[in-house]
Design a protein around this motif. Sequence first.
Motif, PDB file in Angstrom:
ATOM      1  N   GLY A  13      97.623   0.004   7.190  1.00 61.86           N
ATOM      2  CA  GLY A  13      96.618  -0.273   6.164  1.00 61.86           C
ATOM      3  C   GLY A  13      95.262  -0.601   6.740  1.00 61.86           C
ATOM      4  N   LEU A  14      94.895   0.064   7.854  1.00 61.90           N
ATOM      5  CA  LEU A  14      93.644  -0.198   8.565  1.00 61.90           C
ATOM      6  C   LEU A  14      92.822   1.081   8.603  1.00 61.90           C
ATOM      7  CD1 LEU A  14      95.295  -2.241  11.431  1.00 61.90           C
ATOM      8  CD2 LEU A  14      93.734  -3.181   9.721  1.00 61.90           C
ATOM      9  N   ARG A  15      91.673   1.058   7.969  1.00 62.23           N
ATOM     10  CA  ARG A  15      90.865   2.274   7.849  1.00 62.23           C
ATOM     11  C   ARG A  15      90.304   2.731   9.185  1.00 62.23           C
ATOM     12  NH1 ARG A  15      85.325   2.985   6.758  1.00 62.23           N
ATOM     13  NH2 ARG A  15      84.760   4.893   5.617  1.00 62.23           N
ATOM     14  N   ASN A  16      89.798   1.795   9.998  1.00 60.58           N
ATOM     15  CA  ASN A  16      89.136   2.227  11.239  1.00 60.58           C
ATOM     16  C   ASN A  16      89.067   1.057  12.211  1.00 60.58           C
ATOM     17  OD1 ASN A  16      87.811   3.877  13.026  1.00 60.58           O
ATOM     18  ND2 ASN A  16      85.818   3.697  12.051  1.00 60.58           N
TER      19      ASN A  16
ATOM     20  N   GLY B 219      96.958 -14.450  23.552  1.00 62.01           N
ATOM     21  CA  GLY B 219      97.875 -13.426  23.080  1.00 62.01           C
ATOM     22  C   GLY B 219      97.578 -12.853  21.714  1.00 62.01           C
ATOM     23  N   ALA B 220      96.722 -13.495  20.921  1.00 56.37           N
ATOM     24  CA  ALA B 220      96.435 -13.004  19.573  1.00 56.37           C
ATOM     25  C   ALA B 220      95.587 -11.732  19.633  1.00 56.37           C
ATOM     26  CB  ALA B 220      95.728 -14.081  18.759  1.00 56.37           C
ATOM     27  N   ILE B 221      95.861 -10.810  18.698  1.00 56.58           N
ATOM     28  CA  ILE B 221      95.137  -9.552  18.600  1.00 56.58           C
ATOM     29  C   ILE B 221      94.243  -9.599  17.365  1.00 56.58           C
ATOM     30  CG2 ILE B 221      95.339  -7.044  18.435  1.00 56.58           C
ATOM     31  CD1 ILE B 221      96.560  -8.149  20.980  1.00 56.58           C
ATOM     32  N   PHE B 222      92.969  -9.246  17.546  1.00 51.45           N
ATOM     33  CA  PHE B 222      92.024  -9.231  16.426  1.00 51.45           C
ATOM     34  C   PHE B 222      91.382  -7.853  16.310  1.00 51.45           C
ATOM     35  CE2 PHE B 222      92.438 -13.648  17.612  1.00 51.45           C
ATOM     36  CZ  PHE B 222      92.612 -14.271  16.375  1.00 51.45           C
ATOM     37  N   GLN B 223      91.018  -7.535  15.065  1.00 53.77           N
ATOM     38  CA  GLN B 223      90.471  -6.221  14.738  1.00 53.77           C
ATOM     39  C   GLN B 223      89.262  -6.388  13.835  1.00 53.77           C
ATOM     40  OE1 GLN B 223      90.793  -4.978  11.367  1.00 53.77           O
ATOM     41  NE2 GLN B 223      90.747  -2.761  11.508  1.00 53.77           N
ATOM     42  N   GLY B 224      88.242  -5.544  14.028  1.00 53.44           N
ATOM     43  CA  GLY B 224      87.100  -5.483  13.128  1.00 53.44           C
ATOM     44  C   GLY B 224      87.243  -4.270  12.230  1.00 53.44           C
ATOM     45  N   GLU B 225      87.383  -4.498  10.923  1.00 56.72           N
ATOM     46  CA  GLU B 225      87.634  -3.407   9.982  1.00 56.72           C
ATOM     47  C   GLU B 225      86.341  -2.889   9.365  1.00 56.72           C
ATOM     48  OE1 GLU B 225      90.413  -1.217   7.245  1.00 56.72           O
ATOM     49  OE2 GLU B 225      89.799  -1.394   9.336  1.00 56.72           O
ATOM     50  N   ASN B 226      86.103  -1.588   9.524  1.00 56.40           N
ATOM     51  CA  ASN B 226      85.024  -0.903   8.817  1.00 56.40           C
ATOM     52  C   ASN B 226      85.570  -0.500   7.452  1.00 56.40           C
ATOM     53  OD1 ASN B 226      82.610   0.351  10.927  1.00 56.40           O
ATOM     54  ND2 ASN B 226      84.410  -0.626  11.796  1.00 56.40           N
ATOM     55  N   SER B 227      85.124  -1.155   6.411  1.00 56.43           N
ATOM     56  CA  SER B 227      85.703  -0.940   5.096  1.00 56.43           C
ATOM     57  C   SER B 227      85.189   0.346   4.458  1.00 56.43           C
ATOM     58  CB  SER B 227      85.418  -2.152   4.204  1.00 56.43           C
ATOM     59  OG  SER B 227      86.347  -2.245   3.155  1.00 56.43           O
ATOM     60  N   VAL B 228      85.618   0.611   3.226  1.00 51.84           N
ATOM     61  CA  VAL B 228      85.345   1.889   2.573  1.00 51.84           C
ATOM     62  C   VAL B 228      83.905   1.965   2.087  1.00 51.84           C
ATOM     63  CG1 VAL B 228      87.746   1.981   1.830  1.00 51.84           C
ATOM     64  CG2 VAL B 228      86.001   1.141   0.245  1.00 51.84           C
ATOM     65  N   ASP B 229      83.505   3.155   1.643  1.00 48.31           N
ATOM     66  CA  ASP B 229      82.168   3.391   1.110  1.00 48.31           C
ATOM     67  C   ASP B 229      82.245   3.510  -0.408  1.00 48.31           C
ATOM     68  OD1 ASP B 229      80.789   3.515   3.614  1.00 48.31           O
ATOM     69  OD2 ASP B 229      81.677   5.496   3.918  1.00 48.31           O
TER      70      ASP B 229
ATOM     71  N   PHE C 233      83.112  -5.738   1.511  1.00 50.91           N
ATOM     72  CA  PHE C 233      82.819  -6.447   2.751  1.00 50.91           C
ATOM     73  C   PHE C 233      83.714  -5.931   3.876  1.00 50.91           C
ATOM     74  CE2 PHE C 233      80.863  -8.963  -0.406  1.00 50.91           C
ATOM     75  CZ  PHE C 233      79.870  -9.694   0.218  1.00 50.91           C
ATOM     76  N   ASP C 234      83.142  -5.858   5.071  1.00 50.08           N
ATOM     77  CA  ASP C 234      83.953  -5.582   6.255  1.00 50.08           C
ATOM     78  C   ASP C 234      84.753  -6.836   6.609  1.00 50.08           C
ATOM     79  OD1 ASP C 234      83.019  -3.026   6.316  1.00 50.08           O
ATOM     80  OD2 ASP C 234      81.597  -3.331   7.943  1.00 50.08           O
ATOM     81  N   GLU C 235      85.618  -6.754   7.634  1.00 50.19           N
ATOM     82  CA  GLU C 235      86.583  -7.825   7.861  1.00 50.19           C
ATOM     83  C   GLU C 235      86.854  -8.062   9.341  1.00 50.19           C
ATOM     84  OE1 GLU C 235      89.102  -6.005   4.061  1.00 50.19           O
ATOM     85  OE2 GLU C 235      90.041  -6.199   6.050  1.00 50.19           O
ATOM     86  N   ILE C 236      87.289  -9.279   9.650  1.00 49.59           N
ATOM     87  CA  ILE C 236      87.977  -9.582  10.903  1.00 49.59           C
ATOM     88  C   ILE C 236      89.424  -9.877  10.525  1.00 49.59           C
ATOM     89  CG2 ILE C 236      88.173 -11.094  12.912  1.00 49.59           C
ATOM     90  CD1 ILE C 236      85.247 -11.817  12.567  1.00 49.59           C
ATOM     91  N   ASN C 237      90.348  -9.129  11.110  1.00 52.92           N
ATOM     92  CA  ASN C 237      91.773  -9.312  10.841  1.00 52.92           C
ATOM     93  C   ASN C 237      92.515  -9.740  12.099  1.00 52.92           C
ATOM     94  OD1 ASN C 237      92.101  -8.380   8.005  1.00 52.92           O
ATOM     95  ND2 ASN C 237      91.253  -6.482   8.836  1.00 52.92           N
ATOM     96  N   ARG C 238      93.460 -10.640  11.908  1.00 56.54           N
ATOM     97  CA  ARG C 238      94.394 -10.960  12.985  1.00 56.54           C
ATOM     98  C   ARG C 238      95.606 -10.054  12.813  1.00 56.54           C
ATOM     99  NH1 ARG C 238      96.221 -16.861  15.201  1.00 56.54           N
ATOM    100  NH2 ARG C 238      97.620 -16.124  16.839  1.00 56.54           N
ATOM    101  N   LEU C 239      95.825  -9.157  13.776  1.00 60.80           N
ATOM    102  CA  LEU C 239      96.901  -8.191  13.660  1.00 60.80           C
ATOM    103  C   LEU C 239      98.216  -8.798  14.133  1.00 60.80           C
ATOM    104  CD1 LEU C 239      95.251  -4.856  14.836  1.00 60.80           C
ATOM    105  CD2 LEU C 239      95.167  -5.981  12.599  1.00 60.80           C
ATOM    106  N   VAL C 240      99.216  -8.698  13.276  1.00 61.92           N
ATOM    107  CA  VAL C 240     100.561  -9.162  13.616  1.00 61.92           C
ATOM    108  C   VAL C 240     101.517  -7.998  13.422  1.00 61.92           C
ATOM    109  CG1 VAL C 240     100.086 -11.561  13.029  1.00 61.92           C
ATOM    110  CG2 VAL C 240     100.959 -10.006  11.272  1.00 61.92           C
ATOM    111  N   PRO C 241     102.587  -7.911  14.200  1.00 62.70           N
ATOM    112  CA  PRO C 241     103.530  -6.799  14.043  1.00 62.70           C
ATOM    113  C   PRO C 241     104.047  -6.716  12.606  1.00 62.70           C
ATOM    114  CG  PRO C 241     103.976  -7.991  16.063  1.00 62.70           C
ATOM    115  CD  PRO C 241     102.947  -8.791  15.323  1.00 62.70           C
ATOM    116  N   GLY C 242     103.919  -5.534  12.021  1.00 65.99           N
ATOM    117  CA  GLY C 242     104.377  -5.318  10.658  1.00 65.99           C
ATOM    118  C   GLY C 242     103.376  -5.669   9.596  1.00 65.99           C
ATOM    119  N   GLY C 243     102.198  -6.186   9.964  1.00 61.56           N
ATOM    120  CA  GLY C 243     101.197  -6.562   8.976  1.00 61.56           C
ATOM    121  C   GLY C 243     100.633  -5.364   8.241  1.00 61.56           C
ATOM    122  N   ASP C 244     100.390  -5.523   6.944  1.00 60.27           N
ATOM    123  CA  ASP C 244      99.780  -4.485   6.112  1.00 60.27           C
ATOM    124  C   ASP C 244      98.455  -5.044   5.599  1.00 60.27           C
ATOM    125  OD1 ASP C 244      98.933  -2.673   4.213  1.00 60.27           O
ATOM    126  OD2 ASP C 244     100.898  -2.411   3.294  1.00 60.27           O
ATOM    127  N   TYR C 245      97.336  -4.381   5.946  1.00 55.07           N
ATOM    128  CA  TYR C 245      96.009  -4.937   5.694  1.00 55.07           C
ATOM    129  C   TYR C 245      95.288  -4.288   4.513  1.00 55.07           C
ATOM    130  CZ  TYR C 245      97.200  -7.455   9.805  1.00 55.07           C
ATOM    131  OH  TYR C 245      97.868  -8.286  10.685  1.00 55.07           O
TER     132      TYR C 245
END
Length: 438
Positions: A241-244, A254-264, A272-284
């Motif tokens: 569930g991560l666009r880009n 050990g934590a993984i973070f992602q910067g999400e470029n949201s839709v147009d 709004f764009d996002e900072i997400n903490r990625l966890v195994p199995g997470g749906d964003y």
Amino acid sequence: MKHWSWKRAVLIAALVLTVGTILAGVGPSARAAAPYATRGDCGGLARTTVEMADGYCLGLVWQRAGGDGPRLPRDLLPLAGGDWLVSDLGSWDNGRGAVWRLSPRTGGGVGWTRLLSRLSLPHTLTRGPDGRIYVAEMGRILTFDPASADPAATIETVIGDLPDNRLHANRHPLSSFIFDGDGALLVNVGAPSDRCLDPAGAPQRGAAGGCSERVTQAMVRRYAYLGAGHWSGDWTVFASGLRNSVALVRHAGGAIFQGENSVDLTTAERPFDEINRLVPGGDYGWPYCTDMATALPGWTAAEARCGRRTPPVSLLPPHAAPLALLYYAGPMFPELRGRLLMSWHGHRRAGGRVVAIETDASGAALTDRPGRYAVYPGGSRPYPAGGPAPRGRVLTPGWDSRPGRHPRGSPVGLAVAADGSIWMADDRAAAILRIARP
């Protein structure tokens, strides 16, 4: 004479229109970039006129003006001895990318050596846990030896058969990646469209009823490490569930973070764009849900299931377009140590900035509620009511377009030099810049 002048005017107008149409169809690499004017010194480099936060200046390392060097510089990686590797998209066409070696010259200026060529949209450059250099190219991840007399002869494909997205209109083809603590590769596979809608605006549904594009894309994949410089050819879904996810980072804890470029959408003020903490199995949430709990047009509230989505750690300004994440640990700026540096590449009012966000012990962004974000040419706008806003500092508050002084900032890759200065690539201006002490 008047008749001849009229025909000449028509001919000139047609020629201007034709040239304009041609230019509209080519990438920024083919256009002349506005130059950075300089005045004074910035830690040994010519100081640009970009207004910076107190205690910082922006120096010009290099800007393309013909000759050798990247056309669309994207990422940077420092080498021992003061040289740098720079990835170059070349253009948004296939097979025009390169990797360059930048060598600062005694007395000023830089020299360029092309190490690899004919690459397809190369972006991420990093050094692996084994010390080797790795590059993300569209469709694969490779490793090579930049110290070899023939670097191209040392190329080895590490991960192949990544999706080729170059032909779609929304451009999420960049296969960014990071190494996890166990050596696994976590690889961005961007969504092949903006919102998983067909040209008529109807949802593209798969067999199970949800977005068909989420089956193999719009995710971060995990490729298990097999040892001895080899990774499994099979993959599992790390997070979906991560666009880009071009912007990925692993904290030392050990934590993984992602910067999400949201839709147009039709408005520049949402989503709004996002900072997400990625966890195994997470749906964003892509393409069903955005912001904290807003169903996107084209999908029903029931389909969006916003309450089941893994929520963002923090919102970011709309269309900020985060393209790099980096935890600062250098000696030049003690006040930034432990902060999360981000490049906001977006061309809308909130983009064109480098920010330093305060973090907790896990590396997560600290937030405020309510919060506001700055916009160009001046002023600010609010985050959604109750939405977490990142707590931090904009290092480049005056990086809007200033004719005769500097172009609008388009920062992409960030890297820290041995002295603690912060280097960055500005792809639209074809420039390499450096944040240092005045």
